[in-house]
Design a protein around this motif. Sequence first.
Motif, mmCIF file in Angstrom:
data_model
loop_
_atom_site.group_PDB
_atom_site.id
_atom_site.type_symbol
_atom_site.label_atom_id
_atom_site.label_comp_id
_atom_site.label_asym_id
_atom_site.label_seq_id
_atom_site.Cartn_x
_atom_site.Cartn_y
_atom_site.Cartn_z
ATOM 1 N N MET A 74 0.724 -1.358 -0.058
ATOM 2 C CA MET A 74 0.016 -0.091 -0.096
ATOM 3 C C MET A 74 0.757 1.238 0.086
ATOM 4 S SD MET A 74 -3.120 -1.017 2.666
ATOM 5 C CE MET A 74 -2.995 0.686 3.589
ATOM 6 N N VAL A 75 1.875 1.192 0.875
ATOM 7 C CA VAL A 75 2.867 2.497 0.688
ATOM 8 C C VAL A 75 3.648 2.769 -0.257
ATOM 9 C CG1 VAL A 75 4.847 3.373 2.171
ATOM 10 C CG2 VAL A 75 2.926 2.044 3.433
ATOM 11 N N TYR A 77 2.738 1.576 -3.574
ATOM 12 C CA TYR A 77 1.909 2.377 -4.574
ATOM 13 C C TYR A 77 1.719 3.868 -4.189
ATOM 14 C CZ TYR A 77 1.431 -2.511 -6.115
ATOM 15 O OH TYR A 77 1.562 -3.491 -6.823
ATOM 16 N N ARG A 78 1.451 4.142 -3.043
ATOM 17 C CA ARG A 78 1.083 5.378 -2.773
ATOM 18 C C ARG A 78 2.327 6.078 -3.103
ATOM 19 N NH1 ARG A 78 0.092 9.968 -3.227
ATOM 20 N NH2 ARG A 78 -0.189 11.323 -1.672
ATOM 21 N N TYR A 82 2.514 9.512 -5.397
ATOM 22 C CA TYR A 82 3.170 10.814 -4.960
ATOM 23 C C TYR A 82 4.317 11.427 -5.685
ATOM 24 C CZ TYR A 82 5.841 13.698 -1.381
ATOM 25 O OH TYR A 82 6.382 14.737 -0.905
ATOM 26 N N ALA A 133 0.775 1.797 8.146
ATOM 27 C CA ALA A 133 0.710 2.025 6.512
ATOM 28 C C ALA A 133 -0.070 3.110 6.394
ATOM 29 C CB ALA A 133 0.300 0.655 6.025
ATOM 30 N N ALA A 134 -1.361 3.220 6.983
ATOM 31 C CA ALA A 134 -2.050 4.239 6.752
ATOM 32 C C ALA A 134 -1.577 5.574 7.004
ATOM 33 C CB ALA A 134 -3.522 4.128 7.437
ATOM 34 N N TYR A 136 1.724 6.110 7.115
ATOM 35 C CA TYR A 136 2.855 6.417 6.202
ATOM 36 C C TYR A 136 2.402 7.007 5.030
ATOM 37 C CZ TYR A 136 6.397 3.880 9.240
ATOM 38 O OH TYR A 136 7.250 3.551 10.187
ATOM 39 N N ILE A 137 1.087 6.597 4.561
ATOM 40 C CA ILE A 137 0.540 6.968 3.371
ATOM 41 C C ILE A 137 0.435 8.657 3.328
ATOM 42 C CG2 ILE A 137 -1.460 6.856 1.889
ATOM 43 C CD1 ILE A 137 -1.523 3.837 2.525
ATOM 44 N N LYS A 138 -0.199 8.999 4.357
ATOM 45 C CA LYS A 138 -0.348 10.371 4.332
ATOM 46 C C LYS A 138 0.592 11.188 4.984
ATOM 47 C CE LYS A 138 -4.946 9.225 6.382
ATOM 48 N NZ LYS A 138 -5.794 8.675 7.668
ATOM 49 N N LEU A 143 7.251 9.648 2.761
ATOM 50 C CA LEU A 143 7.290 9.557 1.473
ATOM 51 C C LEU A 143 8.603 10.223 0.754
ATOM 52 C CD1 LEU A 143 3.356 9.901 0.474
ATOM 53 C CD2 LEU A 143 4.646 7.724 0.726
#
Length: 163
Positions: A74-75, A77-78, A82, A133-134, A136-138, A143
């Motif tokens: 997930m991270v 792909y984000r 980004y 992970a959620a 880290y995505i934000k 990133l």
Amino acid sequence: MIDFVGEVEDVINEMKLRALVATDTELASALGTTQSNVSTWRKRGAVPKSTLLKFEQIIAERVNESLLHVASRMVAYRLAEYWISGLTGPAANEKRWVVTTCLAYGHFALIRAIEHNIESEFLRTGLPYMEIAAGYIKEEAFLNKLKEWMQKQSFDEILAQST
């Protein structure tokens, strides 16, 4: 662990199903035992409780590994979204190709790096993998850190880490 009530054959078949294996030999291998032990369980009409406990532990570890891997993907792909979203100007399409190629060739190395970060955060905080992970995505700083790490990797290093 829930006790399985039924015939030993049903217990063994359920174990195979949950372990995603087809044969007694594969089940034995997954449990770190021999096929003859599986045959002995059938003859005695029971699977030892210690084996059932070990089996449950193996299944739980597999689930945990899968969750860690899914969270890491997930991270990753984000990161691609980004990184590409920040590309502008006349050479943006060429830069997108470079970013996409870099991420594609470095996918396994990137996943391992993210897994390491998530696992470290889990050990530090006890938060579930998906929650980490959620976050880290934000988190733009995280990133950016991943992006910089990927930019520093040569294609040869990425390929070596991917195999």
